[in-house]
Design a protein around this motif. Structure first.
Motif, mmCIF file in Angstrom:
data_model
loop_
_atom_site.group_PDB
_atom_site.id
_atom_site.type_symbol
_atom_site.label_atom_id
_atom_site.label_comp_id
_atom_site.label_asym_id
_atom_site.label_seq_id
_atom_site.Cartn_x
_atom_site.Cartn_y
_atom_site.Cartn_z
ATOM 1 N N GLY A 97 0.818 -1.203 0.000
ATOM 2 C CA GLY A 97 0.000 0.000 0.000
ATOM 3 C C GLY A 97 0.851 1.251 0.000
ATOM 4 O O GLY A 97 2.056 1.211 -0.255
ATOM 5 N N GLN A 98 0.245 2.372 0.318
ATOM 6 C CA GLN A 98 0.971 3.635 0.361
ATOM 7 C C GLN A 98 0.355 4.565 1.396
ATOM 8 O O GLN A 98 -0.805 4.420 1.759
ATOM 9 C CB GLN A 98 0.972 4.307 -1.006
ATOM 10 C CG GLN A 98 -0.404 4.619 -1.546
ATOM 11 C CD GLN A 98 -0.359 5.211 -2.937
ATOM 12 O OE1 GLN A 98 0.705 5.585 -3.430
ATOM 13 N NE2 GLN A 98 -1.503 5.307 -3.594
ATOM 14 N N ILE A 99 1.172 5.504 1.852
ATOM 15 C CA ILE A 99 0.693 6.509 2.799
ATOM 16 C C ILE A 99 -0.234 7.452 2.047
ATOM 17 O O ILE A 99 0.114 7.961 0.981
ATOM 18 C CB ILE A 99 1.872 7.263 3.428
ATOM 19 C CG1 ILE A 99 2.809 6.285 4.148
ATOM 20 C CG2 ILE A 99 1.374 8.328 4.398
ATOM 21 C CD1 ILE A 99 4.103 6.904 4.633
ATOM 22 N N THR A 100 -1.419 7.676 2.574
ATOM 23 C CA THR A 100 -2.406 8.486 1.872
ATOM 24 C C THR A 100 -2.657 9.794 2.607
ATOM 25 O O THR A 100 -2.323 9.947 3.781
ATOM 26 C CB THR A 100 -3.741 7.728 1.739
ATOM 27 O OG1 THR A 100 -4.263 7.486 3.055
ATOM 28 C CG2 THR A 100 -3.555 6.413 1.031
ATOM 29 N N TYR A 101 -3.256 10.717 1.889
ATOM 30 C CA TYR A 101 -3.595 12.002 2.499
ATOM 31 C C TYR A 101 -5.065 12.335 2.247
ATOM 32 O O TYR A 101 -5.450 13.456 1.992
ATOM 33 C CB TYR A 101 -2.657 13.100 1.967
ATOM 34 C CG TYR A 101 -1.282 12.921 2.553
ATOM 35 C CD1 TYR A 101 -0.939 13.486 3.771
ATOM 36 C CD2 TYR A 101 -0.351 12.109 1.912
ATOM 37 C CE1 TYR A 101 0.314 13.279 4.329
ATOM 38 C CE2 TYR A 101 0.900 11.888 2.462
ATOM 39 C CZ TYR A 101 1.224 12.480 3.672
ATOM 40 O OH TYR A 101 2.456 12.262 4.233
ATOM 41 N N ASP A 102 -5.875 11.273 2.309
ATOM 42 C CA ASP A 102 -7.321 11.440 2.259
ATOM 43 C C ASP A 102 -7.933 10.458 3.256
ATOM 44 O O ASP A 102 -7.228 9.828 4.036
ATOM 45 C CB ASP A 102 -7.861 11.203 0.840
ATOM 46 C CG ASP A 102 -7.427 9.851 0.272
ATOM 47 O OD1 ASP A 102 -7.440 8.857 1.029
ATOM 48 O OD2 ASP A 102 -7.084 9.792 -0.916
ATOM 49 N N LEU A 105 -8.615 4.717 3.724
ATOM 50 C CA LEU A 105 -7.551 3.871 4.256
ATOM 51 C C LEU A 105 -7.929 2.413 4.037
ATOM 52 O O LEU A 105 -9.001 1.977 4.452
ATOM 53 C CB LEU A 105 -7.340 4.133 5.750
ATOM 54 C CG LEU A 105 -6.921 5.549 6.146
ATOM 55 C CD1 LEU A 105 -6.785 5.643 7.667
ATOM 56 C CD2 LEU A 105 -5.612 5.946 5.471
ATOM 57 N N ASP A 106 -7.044 1.668 3.394
ATOM 58 C CA ASP A 106 -7.286 0.254 3.128
ATOM 59 C C ASP A 106 -6.514 -0.573 4.146
ATOM 60 O O ASP A 106 -5.306 -0.783 4.007
ATOM 61 C CB ASP A 106 -6.850 -0.100 1.707
ATOM 62 C CG ASP A 106 -7.131 -1.558 1.359
ATOM 63 O OD1 ASP A 106 -7.665 -2.294 2.220
ATOM 64 O OD2 ASP A 106 -6.787 -1.967 0.227
ATOM 65 N N CYS A 111 0.426 -0.201 4.854
ATOM 66 C CA CYS A 111 0.338 1.231 5.150
ATOM 67 C C CYS A 111 -1.061 1.612 5.622
ATOM 68 O O CYS A 111 -1.217 2.350 6.604
ATOM 69 C CB CYS A 111 0.712 2.048 3.909
ATOM 70 S SG CYS A 111 2.460 1.985 3.481
ATOM 71 N N GLY A 112 -2.055 1.104 4.929
ATOM 72 C CA GLY A 112 -3.423 1.416 5.316
ATOM 73 C C GLY A 112 -3.774 0.909 6.697
ATOM 74 O O GLY A 112 -4.498 1.563 7.451
ATOM 75 N N GLU A 115 -1.996 3.140 9.335
ATOM 76 C CA GLU A 115 -2.712 4.413 9.419
ATOM 77 C C GLU A 115 -4.067 4.243 10.115
ATOM 78 O O GLU A 115 -4.498 5.107 10.880
ATOM 79 C CB GLU A 115 -2.893 5.008 8.027
ATOM 80 C CG GLU A 115 -1.589 5.467 7.401
ATOM 81 C CD GLU A 115 -1.788 6.639 6.471
ATOM 82 O OE1 GLU A 115 -2.108 7.738 6.964
ATOM 83 O OE2 GLU A 115 -1.636 6.446 5.248
ATOM 84 N N LYS A 159 3.386 11.515 10.135
ATOM 85 C CA LYS A 159 2.155 12.046 9.552
ATOM 86 C C LYS A 159 1.094 12.254 10.619
ATOM 87 O O LYS A 159 0.384 13.266 10.626
ATOM 88 C CB LYS A 159 1.627 11.102 8.467
ATOM 89 C CG LYS A 159 0.252 11.501 7.945
ATOM 90 C CD LYS A 159 -0.357 10.486 7.007
ATOM 91 C CE LYS A 159 -1.815 10.847 6.715
ATOM 92 N NZ LYS A 159 -2.470 9.888 5.799
#
Length: 228
Positions: A97-102, A105-106, A111-112, A115, A159
């Protein structure tokens, strides 16, 4: 005033989530117990051996938090790496996954999931002081994979503005050193059922491993959190 009254941790309530390193492996004794007892804190451990961050595993940290009491503690400690630290995770973008900014979140991705853990802790326990434990290096996991996972977790903590006790890059506990692996980790309990055994694979700190490396760093971090 007595030394006890000057201790900012005395009487505080501490919750612990995460893996066997936070729980204390087979002896169920970890830095949480050491610090809680030494500082006369009330503490509860919801961490489970083998727990992953990703919710694709039924034994996961998100569920620990969801099932824990709603009463807000003073302090929370947690980790979120060791049972996800495999090449098939870091080498597959769909799993890492990846770090998100919305808000999307999965929690099925690493990553999800981490977070999600951060968001859950900050909302369910609003006002509690959070401390992420970046656990020590272990030869039981590929070093390349550990480097990626720990670096990613630290970015996520930044974050979400969560403090870190960084045993991974500081604190002198590197179990790739054979003597450290032998002297400061255990796989099976001693004859009393406690964690004073030695000769482990380097993943689970024994009593000396916690006392020498984990307890001092985490105690100081917790004291800082409750006095700022």
């Amino acid at each position: 005033m007595t030394e006890k009254s000057n201790n900012p941790l005395n009487g505080k309530v501490l919750y612990a989530f995460g893996t066997s390193i936070v729980n204390g492996h087979l002896a169920n004794t970890s830095f949480v117990d050491d610090i809680g007892q030494a500082n006369q804190m009330t503490y509860r451990k919801f961490c489970v051996n083998g727990a992953a961050a990703r919710t694709t595993d039924t034994n996961n940290i998100v569920t620990q938090i969801e099932n824990a009491p709603t009463k807000v503690p003073d302090l929370i400690v947690f980790d979120a790496v060791d049972n996800d630290a495999y090449a098939q995770v870091v080498d597959d973008p769909q799993i890492m996954g990846q770090i998100t900014y919305d808000d999307a979140l999965d929690s099925k991705t690493y990553c999800g999931a981490v977070e999600t853990i951060c968001r859950l802790l900050e909302t369910k326990y609003q006002g509690a002081k959070l401390l992420y434990i970046a656990t020590h290096k272990t030869p039981a996991r590929d070093l390349r994979v550990q480097n990626v996972m720990q670096a990613t977790a630290l970015k996520i903590m930044r974050k979400w503005s969560i403090a870190v006790a960084d045993l991974y890059t500081a604190g002198n506990f590197n179990a790739f050193l054979e003597q450290y692996q032998h002297d400061y980790s255990y796989d099976t309990v001693d004859h009393n059922g406690s964690n004073h055994a030695v000769g482990g694979t380097g993943t689970h700190p024994n009593a000396a491993g916690y006392r020498l490396f984990y307890d001092p760093i985490i105690t100081q971090k917790l004291k800082t959190l409750v006095t700022v």
